[in-house]
Scaffold this motif. Structure first.
Motif, PDB file in Angstrom:
ATOM      1  N   UNK A 133       0.826  -1.195   0.000  1.00 57.06           N
ATOM      2  CA  UNK A 133       0.000   0.000   0.000  1.00 57.06           C
ATOM      3  C   UNK A 133       0.867   1.255   0.000  1.00 57.06           C
ATOM      4  N   UNK A 134       0.497   2.224  -0.828  1.00 56.74           N
ATOM      5  CA  UNK A 134       1.221   3.498  -0.932  1.00 56.74           C
ATOM      6  C   UNK A 134       0.390   4.596  -0.289  1.00 56.74           C
ATOM      7  N   UNK A 135       1.063   5.484   0.433  1.00 53.44           N
ATOM      8  CA  UNK A 135       0.364   6.600   1.083  1.00 53.44           C
ATOM      9  C   UNK A 135       1.333   7.760   1.211  1.00 53.44           C
ATOM     10  N   UNK A 136       0.979   8.882   0.606  1.00 49.81           N
ATOM     11  CA  UNK A 136       1.775  10.093   0.765  1.00 49.81           C
ATOM     12  C   UNK A 136       1.323  10.726   2.077  1.00 49.81           C
ATOM     13  N   UNK A 137       2.181  10.654   3.101  1.00 46.35           N
ATOM     14  CA  UNK A 137       1.784  11.068   4.459  1.00 46.35           C
ATOM     15  C   UNK A 137       2.991  11.517   5.271  1.00 46.35           C
ATOM     16  N   UNK A 138       3.876  12.282   4.654  1.00 48.73           N
ATOM     17  CA  UNK A 138       5.160  12.574   5.289  1.00 48.73           C
ATOM     18  C   UNK A 138       5.061  13.440   6.536  1.00 48.73           C
ATOM     19  N   UNK A 139       3.997  14.233   6.691  1.00 50.64           N
ATOM     20  CA  UNK A 139       3.699  14.916   7.955  1.00 50.64           C
ATOM     21  C   UNK A 139       4.801  15.845   8.456  1.00 50.64           C
ATOM     22  N   UNK A 140       5.671  16.275   7.607  1.00 52.11           N
ATOM     23  CA  UNK A 140       6.805  17.083   8.070  1.00 52.11           C
ATOM     24  C   UNK A 140       6.752  18.510   7.532  1.00 52.11           C
ATOM     25  N   UNK A 141       5.540  19.007   7.337  1.00 54.66           N
ATOM     26  CA  UNK A 141       5.424  20.301   6.687  1.00 54.66           C
ATOM     27  C   UNK A 141       5.792  20.185   5.223  1.00 54.66           C
ATOM     28  N   UNK A 142       5.264  19.161   4.556  1.00 52.81           N
ATOM     29  CA  UNK A 142       5.716  18.884   3.191  1.00 52.81           C
ATOM     30  C   UNK A 142       5.265  19.922   2.165  1.00 52.81           C
ATOM     31  N   UNK A 143       4.275  20.748   2.519  1.00 54.94           N
ATOM     32  CA  UNK A 143       3.920  21.897   1.665  1.00 54.94           C
ATOM     33  C   UNK A 143       4.607  23.158   2.190  1.00 54.94           C
ATOM     34  N   UNK A 144       4.367  23.453   3.466  1.00 60.38           N
ATOM     35  CA  UNK A 144       5.036  24.571   4.147  1.00 60.38           C
ATOM     36  C   UNK A 144       5.469  24.089   5.525  1.00 60.38           C
ATOM     37  N   UNK A 145       6.676  24.429   5.926  1.00 57.82           N
ATOM     38  CA  UNK A 145       7.100  24.200   7.306  1.00 57.82           C
ATOM     39  C   UNK A 145       7.161  25.548   8.016  1.00 57.82           C
ATOM     40  N   UNK A 146       7.448  25.519   9.302  1.00 63.26           N
ATOM     41  CA  UNK A 146       7.510  26.769  10.070  1.00 63.26           C
ATOM     42  C   UNK A 146       8.595  27.705   9.542  1.00 63.26           C
ATOM     43  N   UNK A 147       9.613  27.140   8.868  1.00 62.17           N
ATOM     44  CA  UNK A 147      10.687  27.989   8.320  1.00 62.17           C
ATOM     45  C   UNK A 147      10.165  28.976   7.287  1.00 62.17           C
TER      46      UNK A 147
END
Length: 342
Positions: A133-147
């Motif tokens: 099973x594939x799931x894009x779920x990186x949860x690390x601010x993959x669009x925007x992070x606090x930086x």
């Protein structure tokens, strides 16, 4: 004079007191989930945060809702490698049996693929019971992070080309909380993708772009129902096994505290005193999920896409202390000292 307590001796609620709090909360609040027909004002959202119950919000419009077809995503991202979680069963960051039948908290194998390849994999998995099973779920601010909010040019993203479709913050949330998000995340999966039950230290705004998401929710006062245990850490890896992925124990990662309830929707998995809430989000629906609420997430549709904005919780005042007490801060037993993982 400050009271000094050894961490191992931190107070925890007795079972009777925990059950009483749970029942009192249920008697006062019931199982209903409020639905707003449009986004709240900042003042209205501040009141929702104060009440700290999930709310479904309609009408939160962002460009991604109208634009994100398969063709659009493939055209925008081209051959950009993106990080995708691969598991044997769709359950990343979950409890699974490893070598010798021992239970581990297992993180997924991460594979770099193009958006075109990911979408192909998701469609193929829908038609086969034999594929990982594939799931894009990186949860690390993959669009925007606090930086991003400190230095926009110093916040690289695999999904930089999609940023024009996703606001970096939600004005009525940012104004109410007085801060920008800590992370903005993209999620892409299918009906095989499951998020095991857990709670987060964030105020969470979760919007479905395509498909449906099915949430099982429990309030912070019912964390005792989830039988948290300590599990050794592991990852899925390719070790030449017939099934492709195996549990590989980690040698230098500390144990992880996690719920031993694998699926809270199964009959008998929760004690009768638990009061789970159930809500389904369709495309265009947004869920406000308050800090500390436990959630188990399933999805339906050949491709399900969602975005979420994580805002750091307020730790001043009493709320964080209550959340910590309700979760319990004392010794947590090993998940391998018993065989009743549900």
């Amino acid at each position: 004079m400050a009271l000094e307590l050894d961490q191992a001796a931190w107070p925890s609620l007795t079972h009777d007191i925990a059950r009483w709090i749970s029942q009192e909360y249920h008697d006062m609040n019931g199982l209903s989930i409020q639905t707003l027909e449009g986004p709240p004002t900042a003042a209205e959202f501040a009141q929702l945060v104060h009440i700290s119950r999930p709310v479904v919000i309609k009408g939160f419009q962002i460009p991604a809702l109208k634009r994100w077809t398969d063709d659009y995503l493939q055209t925008k991202l081209q051959d950009q490698p993106i990080s995708v979680a691969i598991t044997p069963n769709g359950q990343a960051d979950a409890i699974a049996a490893g070598p010798g039948g021992k239970l581990f908290f297992v993180e997924p194998f991460i594979e770099k693929v193009s958006m075109e390849k990911l979408l192909e994999q998701l469609n193929a998995e829908q038609d086969s019971d034999n594929l990982s099973a594939s799931y894009l779920q990186s949860q690390n601010g993959n669009i925007y992070s606090s930086r991003f909010f400190e230095s926009p040019n110093d916040d690289p993203s695999e999904f930089f080309a999609l940023r024009e479709d996703v606001p970096s913050n939600i004005p009525w949330v940012t104004e109410a909380l007085g801060r920008n998000p800590d992370a903005v995340n993209l999620w892409i999966g299918n009906s095989s993708s499951i998020t095991s039950i857990h709670s987060d230290p964030y105020e969470n705004i979760y919007t479905v772009i395509r498909g449906s998401k099915h949430f099982t929710l429990l309030p912070p006062c019912e964390g005792w129902c989830l039988q948290e245990r300590m599990y050794p850490h592991a990852v899925y890896g390719h070790t030449g096994s017939i099934n492709g992925l195996s549990v590989v124990p980690s040698s230098d990662t500390p144990p992880v505290r996690w719920s031993s309830v694998v699926n809270p929707d199964l009959p008998g998995s929760l004690p009768p005193e638990a009061h789970p809430l159930h809500v389904t989000l369709e495309a265009g629906d947004t869920l406000y999920l308050p800090v500390g609420w436990w959630h188990y997430v399933q999805q339906s549709g050949p491709t399900t896409i969602a975005l979420n904005w994580w805002y750091d919780a307020e730790v001043r005042g009493m709320n964080w202390i209550w959340l910590s007490l309700l979760r319990g801060s004392g010794d947590v037993p090993s998940g391998n000292d018993e065989t009743n993982t549900r």
